[in-house]
Scaffold this active site. Structure first.
Site, short mmCIF file in Angstrom:
data_model
loop_
_atom_site.label_atom_id
_atom_site.label_comp_id
_atom_site.label_asym_id
_atom_site.label_seq_id
_atom_site.Cartn_x
_atom_site.Cartn_y
_atom_site.Cartn_z
N HIS A 240 -22.58 -25.00 -30.10
CA HIS A 240 -23.73 -24.62 -29.87
C HIS A 240 -23.87 -23.58 -28.77
O HIS A 240 -22.90 -23.66 -27.83
CB HIS A 240 -24.68 -25.66 -29.18
N ASN A 241 -24.53 -22.66 -28.85
CA ASN A 241 -24.88 -21.48 -27.69
C ASN A 241 -23.82 -20.68 -27.68
O ASN A 241 -23.80 -19.75 -26.68
CB ASN A 241 -25.22 -22.17 -26.54
#
Length: 346
Positions: A240-241
């Site tokens: 994520h991210n």
């Protein structure tokens, strides 16, 4: 469908050496060439095969000079491998394409479907999803609610694009890949780990290819971004991210922890692991199985865990092979030193 050497040379701007009327209808590796096939030679290791191949046409680099007779018609180009890619794309484009929505597919009433789209049996298109022109959705592929797929994309069987995620134009998602599953986010509490809702999305820009069973997790907040031209092999994990710069390529089983930014034109070998919250510069090459615990500056070529420059790594590898003998020698030296000490103390 047949093509002549003259037609092929015109398309790839090559120079014909031999019969311009030679025709081909298929492709083959140079060592497996057959009449009616076109092959290529770009790696010097395969040069001996050009003198015995049965392929009708062979693409070669402009600097290739035969040392003996070649039966095949040659087409000289600046880059044989690149020219082959152009021909393969032309070959794929010439194949007939299906369009329409199979009656066994599920397409939500609120979904927007572009022109000349094909949606195969048992594919699922969610509420308010958008599918661009000329895109192909294979059986059992799923596009979640609110997700947007661009034009000229291919989603192979069992690929999944979760809700609200974005896929650009000319993207290829191979079988079993997952775009937008929850990021691995949990808050430790005295009672255990509490799930942190992952409310962000994944954005794939144009010309991205994602290998089979590769996973790109949605952001906790904001977006996990894969920039244009990125190519990911099978079984890659993007957390994520993360942000992956344009035209970066990653071989199988690369894993990148959360919130790491990777620059443009990087090349990662198989099983490279990168820790979270790092910055990897542009044009960084990492050898297979490298483990990266810290930031890396642009232009670095590294290998190992922790990663080191290639010369240093190979020197260390040579020393590593000698460690058992060096250990024995060290023990003997210690023993001799102790004996000398005892003699001096008498």
């Amino acid at each position: 469908m047949e093509f002549s050497a003259k037609q092929i040379a015109a398309f790839i701007q090559g120079e014909i050496i031999g019969d311009e009327n030679a025709t081909v209808h298929t492709f083959a590796k140079i060592e497996e060439g057959i009449p009616g096939a076109i092959s290529f030679l770009s790696n010097p290791k395969y040069t001996p095969y050009i003198y015995e191949t049965k392929a009708s046409i062979v693409l070669v680099n402009k600097d290739f000079t035969p040392e003996q007779e070649v039966k095949a018609t040659l087409i000289k180009v600046d880059n044989a491998y690149e020219s082959l890619a152009k021909l393969l794309n032309l070959y794929e484009m010439s194949k007939p394409k299906r369009t329409g929505i199979d009656e066994r597919a599920y397409v939500a009433e609120t979904a927007k479907i572009g022109k000349d789209v094909y949606i195969a049996p048992f594919a699922c298109i969610g509420d308010h999803a958008e599918i661009g022109d000329n895109t192909v959705i294979h059986p059992h592929a799923t596009v979640g609610g609110g997700a947007k797929i661009g034009s000229n994309c291919i989603l192979y069987a069992n690929s999944t694009v979760y809700h609200d995620c974005r896929v650009g134009n000319n993207c290829i998602l191979h079988a079993g890949c997952v775009i937008g599953a929850d990021g691995f986010g949990f808050a430790p509490t005295p009672q255990g780990y509490e799930k942190i809702p992952q409310i962000g999305i994944v954005i794939l820009e144009d010309n991205v290819e994602v290998g089979a069973n590769t996973c790109i997790d949605r952001a906790t907040m904001g977006a996990t971004v894969i920039h244009s031209g990125v190519k990911l092999d099978n079984l890659v994990q993007i957390a994520h991210n993360d942000e992956i710069g344009s035209h970066t390529v990653m071989a199988a089983q690369v894993g990148i922890a959360g919130s790491t930014k990777v620059g443009e034109w990087c090349m990662f070998g198989g099983q490279v692991g990168i820790a979270g919250h790092l910055k990897i510069g542009n044009q960084v090459n990492l050898g297979a199985q490298s483990g990266v615990p810290g930031n890396i500056k642009s232009g670095s070529q590294l290998i190992g865990t922790p990663p080191m420059e290639l010369k240093q790594f190979f020197k260390a590898s040579i020393v590593q092979k000698s460690l058992p003998e060096m250990q024995i020698e060290l023990r003997n030296l210690r023993k001799e030193i102790e004996e000398l000490k005892q003699q001096l103390n008498k």
